[in-house]
Design a protein around this motif. Structure first.
Motif, PDB file in Angstrom:
ATOM      1  N   LYS A 165       0.829  -1.204   0.000  1.00 19.74           N
ATOM      2  CA  LYS A 165       0.000   0.000   0.000  1.00 19.74           C
ATOM      3  C   LYS A 165       0.866   1.258   0.000  1.00 19.74           C
ATOM      4  CE  LYS A 165      -3.727  -2.167   2.700  1.00 19.74           C
ATOM      5  NZ  LYS A 165      -4.501  -2.116   3.967  1.00 19.74           N
ATOM      6  N   PRO A 166       0.375   2.357  -0.536  1.00 15.20           N
ATOM      7  CA  PRO A 166       1.093   3.625  -0.399  1.00 15.20           C
ATOM      8  C   PRO A 166       1.312   3.945   1.085  1.00 15.20           C
ATOM      9  CG  PRO A 166      -0.651   3.831  -2.026  1.00 15.20           C
ATOM     10  CD  PRO A 166      -0.839   2.495  -1.367  1.00 15.20           C
ATOM     11  N   GLY A 167       2.527   4.293   1.421  1.00 11.83           N
ATOM     12  CA  GLY A 167       2.873   4.520   2.816  1.00 11.83           C
ATOM     13  C   GLY A 167       3.252   3.254   3.557  1.00 11.83           C
ATOM     14  N   GLY A 168       3.063   2.092   2.920  1.00 13.67           N
ATOM     15  CA  GLY A 168       3.402   0.823   3.550  1.00 13.67           C
ATOM     16  C   GLY A 168       4.901   0.588   3.550  1.00 13.67           C
ATOM     17  N   LEU A 169       5.325  -0.372   4.381  1.00 13.51           N
ATOM     18  CA  LEU A 169       6.743  -0.636   4.583  1.00 13.51           C
ATOM     19  C   LEU A 169       7.143  -2.001   4.018  1.00 13.51           C
ATOM     20  CD1 LEU A 169       7.207   0.573   8.276  1.00 13.51           C
ATOM     21  CD2 LEU A 169       7.284   1.916   6.157  1.00 13.51           C
ATOM     22  N   VAL A 170       8.385  -2.061   3.556  1.00  9.06           N
ATOM     23  CA  VAL A 170       8.960  -3.283   3.000  1.00  9.06           C
ATOM     24  C   VAL A 170      10.279  -3.551   3.716  1.00  9.06           C
ATOM     25  CG1 VAL A 170       9.928  -4.359   0.933  1.00  9.06           C
ATOM     26  CG2 VAL A 170       7.897  -2.898   0.746  1.00  9.06           C
ATOM     27  N   ALA A 171      10.517  -4.811   4.096  1.00  9.02           N
ATOM     28  CA  ALA A 171      11.784  -5.218   4.708  1.00  9.02           C
ATOM     29  C   ALA A 171      12.416  -6.290   3.836  1.00  9.02           C
ATOM     30  CB  ALA A 171      11.559  -5.753   6.120  1.00  9.02           C
ATOM     31  N   VAL A 172      13.660  -6.049   3.416  1.00  6.06           N
ATOM     32  CA  VAL A 172      14.372  -6.963   2.513  1.00  6.06           C
ATOM     33  C   VAL A 172      15.704  -7.332   3.145  1.00  6.06           C
ATOM     34  CG1 VAL A 172      15.445  -7.231   0.243  1.00  6.06           C
ATOM     35  CG2 VAL A 172      13.300  -5.947   0.468  1.00  6.06           C
ATOM     36  N   SER A 173      16.047  -8.623   3.116  1.00  4.88           N
ATOM     37  CA  SER A 173      17.385  -9.037   3.542  1.00  4.88           C
ATOM     38  C   SER A 173      17.979  -9.993   2.529  1.00  4.88           C
ATOM     39  CB  SER A 173      17.351  -9.691   4.935  1.00  4.88           C
ATOM     40  OG  SER A 173      16.781 -10.980   4.888  1.00  4.88           O
ATOM     41  N   VAL A 174      19.304  -9.900   2.374  1.00  3.49           N
ATOM     42  CA  VAL A 174      20.077 -10.799   1.515  1.00  3.49           C
ATOM     43  C   VAL A 174      21.385 -11.108   2.237  1.00  3.49           C
ATOM     44  CG1 VAL A 174      19.118  -9.860  -0.640  1.00  3.49           C
ATOM     45  CG2 VAL A 174      21.239  -8.900   0.299  1.00  3.49           C
ATOM     46  N   PRO A 175      22.096 -12.154   1.827  1.00  2.94           N
ATOM     47  CA  PRO A 175      23.413 -12.401   2.407  1.00  2.94           C
ATOM     48  C   PRO A 175      24.350 -11.222   2.136  1.00  2.94           C
ATOM     49  CG  PRO A 175      22.638 -14.343   1.248  1.00  2.94           C
ATOM     50  CD  PRO A 175      21.695 -13.232   0.901  1.00  2.94           C
ATOM     51  N   ARG A 176      25.084 -10.814   3.171  1.00  2.00           N
ATOM     52  CA  ARG A 176      26.048  -9.724   3.020  1.00  2.00           C
ATOM     53  C   ARG A 176      27.169 -10.156   2.071  1.00  2.00           C
ATOM     54  NH1 ARG A 176      28.844  -6.897   8.258  1.00  2.00           N
ATOM     55  NH2 ARG A 176      29.605  -4.988   7.248  1.00  2.00           N
ATOM     56  N   SER A 177      27.683  -9.215   1.293  1.00  2.00           N
ATOM     57  CA  SER A 177      28.566  -9.580   0.188  1.00  2.00           C
ATOM     58  C   SER A 177      29.861 -10.252   0.630  1.00  2.00           C
ATOM     59  CB  SER A 177      28.882  -8.354  -0.666  1.00  2.00           C
ATOM     60  OG  SER A 177      29.518  -7.354   0.094  1.00  2.00           O
ATOM     61  N   TRP A 178      30.597  -9.678   1.592  1.00  2.00           N
ATOM     62  CA  TRP A 178      31.927 -10.266   1.827  1.00  2.00           C
ATOM     63  C   TRP A 178      31.880 -11.596   2.569  1.00  2.00           C
ATOM     64  CZ3 TRP A 178      34.692 -11.537   6.116  1.00  2.00           C
ATOM     65  CH2 TRP A 178      34.334 -10.970   7.342  1.00  2.00           C
ATOM     66  N   PRO A 179      31.010 -11.799   3.568  1.00  2.00           N
ATOM     67  CA  PRO A 179      30.916 -13.153   4.128  1.00  2.00           C
ATOM     68  C   PRO A 179      30.436 -14.181   3.106  1.00  2.00           C
ATOM     69  CG  PRO A 179      29.944 -11.557   5.634  1.00  2.00           C
ATOM     70  CD  PRO A 179      30.168 -10.861   4.334  1.00  2.00           C
ATOM     71  N   GLU A 180      29.564 -13.741   2.198  1.00  2.00           N
ATOM     72  CA  GLU A 180      29.069 -14.647   1.161  1.00  2.00           C
ATOM     73  C   GLU A 180      30.177 -15.009   0.179  1.00  2.00           C
ATOM     74  OE1 GLU A 180      25.602 -16.581  -0.829  1.00  2.00           O
ATOM     75  OE2 GLU A 180      26.360 -16.192   1.180  1.00  2.00           O
ATOM     76  N   LYS A 181      31.027 -14.048  -0.157  1.00  2.00           N
ATOM     77  CA  LYS A 181      32.143 -14.334  -1.065  1.00  2.00           C
ATOM     78  C   LYS A 181      33.084 -15.373  -0.472  1.00  2.00           C
ATOM     79  CE  LYS A 181      32.206  -9.865  -3.416  1.00  2.00           C
ATOM     80  NZ  LYS A 181      32.930  -8.571  -3.576  1.00  2.00           N
ATOM     81  N   VAL A 182      33.295 -15.321   0.854  1.00  2.00           N
ATOM     82  CA  VAL A 182      34.130 -16.321   1.511  1.00  2.00           C
ATOM     83  C   VAL A 182      33.519 -17.706   1.343  1.00  2.00           C
ATOM     84  CG1 VAL A 182      35.083 -17.104   3.717  1.00  2.00           C
ATOM     85  CG2 VAL A 182      35.079 -14.661   3.163  1.00  2.00           C
ATOM     86  N   LEU A 216      30.760  -8.214  10.953  1.00  2.00           N
ATOM     87  CA  LEU A 216      30.709  -9.636  10.622  1.00  2.00           C
ATOM     88  C   LEU A 216      29.311 -10.133  10.260  1.00  2.00           C
ATOM     89  CD1 LEU A 216      32.947 -11.843  10.656  1.00  2.00           C
ATOM     90  CD2 LEU A 216      32.163 -12.476  12.946  1.00  2.00           C
ATOM     91  N   GLY A 217      28.311  -9.276  10.373  1.00  2.00           N
ATOM     92  CA  GLY A 217      26.930  -9.714  10.145  1.00  2.00           C
ATOM     93  C   GLY A 217      26.748 -10.425   8.828  1.00  2.00           C
ATOM     94  N   LYS A 218      26.113 -11.593   8.848  1.00  2.00           N
ATOM     95  CA  LYS A 218      25.960 -12.391   7.622  1.00  2.00           C
ATOM     96  C   LYS A 218      24.874 -11.847   6.710  1.00  2.00           C
ATOM     97  CE  LYS A 218      26.065 -17.067   5.840  1.00  2.00           C
ATOM     98  NZ  LYS A 218      25.336 -16.743   4.621  1.00  2.00           N
ATOM     99  N   SER A 219      23.873 -11.171   7.266  1.00  2.00           N
ATOM    100  CA  SER A 219      22.769 -10.649   6.462  1.00  2.00           C
ATOM    101  C   SER A 219      22.812  -9.133   6.398  1.00  2.00           C
ATOM    102  CB  SER A 219      21.424 -11.082   7.044  1.00  2.00           C
ATOM    103  OG  SER A 219      21.231 -12.470   6.926  1.00  2.00           O
ATOM    104  N   PHE A 220      22.492  -8.601   5.224  1.00  2.00           N
ATOM    105  CA  PHE A 220      22.273  -7.165   5.049  1.00  2.00           C
ATOM    106  C   PHE A 220      20.774  -6.936   4.976  1.00  2.00           C
ATOM    107  CE2 PHE A 220      21.364  -3.716   1.978  1.00  2.00           C
ATOM    108  CZ  PHE A 220      21.802  -2.646   2.740  1.00  2.00           C
ATOM    109  N   VAL A 221      20.279  -5.990   5.764  1.00  2.00           N
ATOM    110  CA  VAL A 221      18.844  -5.724   5.847  1.00  2.00           C
ATOM    111  C   VAL A 221      18.588  -4.260   5.494  1.00  2.00           C
ATOM    112  CG1 VAL A 221      16.772  -5.927   7.271  1.00  2.00           C
ATOM    113  CG2 VAL A 221      18.788  -7.327   7.797  1.00  2.00           C
ATOM    114  N   VAL A 222      17.611  -4.029   4.629  1.00  2.00           N
ATOM    115  CA  VAL A 222      17.218  -2.665   4.294  1.00  2.00           C
ATOM    116  C   VAL A 222      15.701  -2.539   4.420  1.00  2.00           C
ATOM    117  CG1 VAL A 222      17.139  -3.193   1.805  1.00  2.00           C
ATOM    118  CG2 VAL A 222      17.349  -0.817   2.568  1.00  2.00           C
ATOM    119  N   TYR A 223      15.268  -1.396   4.955  1.00  2.00           N
ATOM    120  CA  TYR A 223      13.847  -1.104   5.136  1.00  2.00           C
ATOM    121  C   TYR A 223      13.475   0.039   4.202  1.00  2.00           C
ATOM    122  CZ  TYR A 223      14.835  -3.719   9.374  1.00  2.00           C
ATOM    123  OH  TYR A 223      15.244  -4.687  10.261  1.00  2.00           O
ATOM    124  N   LEU A 224      12.312  -0.117   3.561  1.00  2.00           N
ATOM    125  CA  LEU A 224      11.897   0.852   2.553  1.00  2.00           C
ATOM    126  C   LEU A 224      10.419   1.180   2.701  1.00  2.00           C
ATOM    127  CD1 LEU A 224      13.520  -1.812   0.969  1.00  2.00           C
ATOM    128  CD2 LEU A 224      14.116   0.169  -0.430  1.00  2.00           C
TER     129      LEU A 224
END
Length: 241
Positions: A115-132, A226-234
């Motif tokens: 909805k307009p004004g609604g919130l979204v939370a997205v997480s993915v593996p963080r890049s450098w721990p994932e590259k390891v 060291l966090g394995k996940s990157f989280v962004v809120y939109l």
């Protein structure tokens, strides 16, 4: 194991409609339900959805579901979701985009259904721990349904902004899990009988079940590095008047 910050960055109030895209085992669906949400767990795995449905029922029997809250499941494809435009107050997409070739198509769908004004939370593996992990083990990611890309945080945020969403907060999570996955990749991702892997897994289970101060404080301190996940809120912008 909750990745999203439901306490401040991503509040779910009673009666809010919540979609958990790629719900997996349902950890975020269960938390949203406990907070009074009208929750839909959406996934391609019918077996995972069956387990979530059982857990929803168990939570209700145990009195963990507030009055007016509800949990349901729906099977489908995140690239073309069977929901009307502007259907949900909150949308969660935790550790799903790294599995999908058409990630921007999923982002466009998320934008459409929130909805307009609604919130979204997205997480993915963080890049450098994932590259390891990728360097230590090909089988870690070269499996059916496995990770097909490694996101830089700036890349992920830019794609979500192009979809129309406006970021307002970000953080990292699960620092204690990065060394565990490096260890698993070093000995073989499926080698769960390795003594070191078993010992570390016991530590993680103890941490999740007991939440002792020493591990909780350590993880909070280590997450930025060291966090394995990157989280962004939109947020989806309000409709212009």
């Amino acid at each position: 194991m909750i990745t999203m910050d439901f306490d401040s960055a991503f509040p779910v109030a009673p009666g809010m409609t919540v979609l958990d895209v790629g719900a997996g085992q349902g950890r975020h669906s269960f938390e949203a339900l406990r907070r009074g949400g009208i929750v839909t767990a959406f996934d391609q795995s019918e077996s995972d959805l069956a387990d979530i449905k059982v857990m929803f029922g168990a939570m209700e029997l145990e009195g963990e579901v507030p009055e007016g809250a509800s949990g349901s499941v729906m099977h489908g494809d995140a690239r073309s979701m069977p929901f009307d435009d502007e259907s949900f107050d909150r949308v969660i997409a935790s550790e799903i985009l790294e599995h999908v070739h058409e990630d921007e198509q999923v982002m466009a769908e998320i934008f459409r259904i929130v909805k307009p004004g609604g919130l979204v939370a997205v997480s993915v593996p963080r890049s450098w721990p994932e590259k390891v992990c990728w360097k230590l083990s090909d089988p870690y990611h070269e499996v059916e349904g496995g990770h097909i890309r490694i996101y830089r945080a700036s890349e992920l945020v830019a794609k979500l902004e192009r979809a129309g969403l406006a970021p307002y907060k970000q953080h990292h999570a699960h620092a204690l899990h990065s060394p565990y996955w490096w260890l698993k990749c070093a000995v073989g991702p499926d080698n769960n009988d390795n003594p070191a892997v078993k010992a570390y897994h016991r530590l993680l289970v103890w941490d999740m079940m007991k939440a002792p101060f020493v591990t909780r404080a350590s993880e909070r301190a280590l997450n930025p590095v060291l966090g394995k996940s990157f989280v962004v809120y939109l947020r989806k912008p309000e409709v212009a008047v």
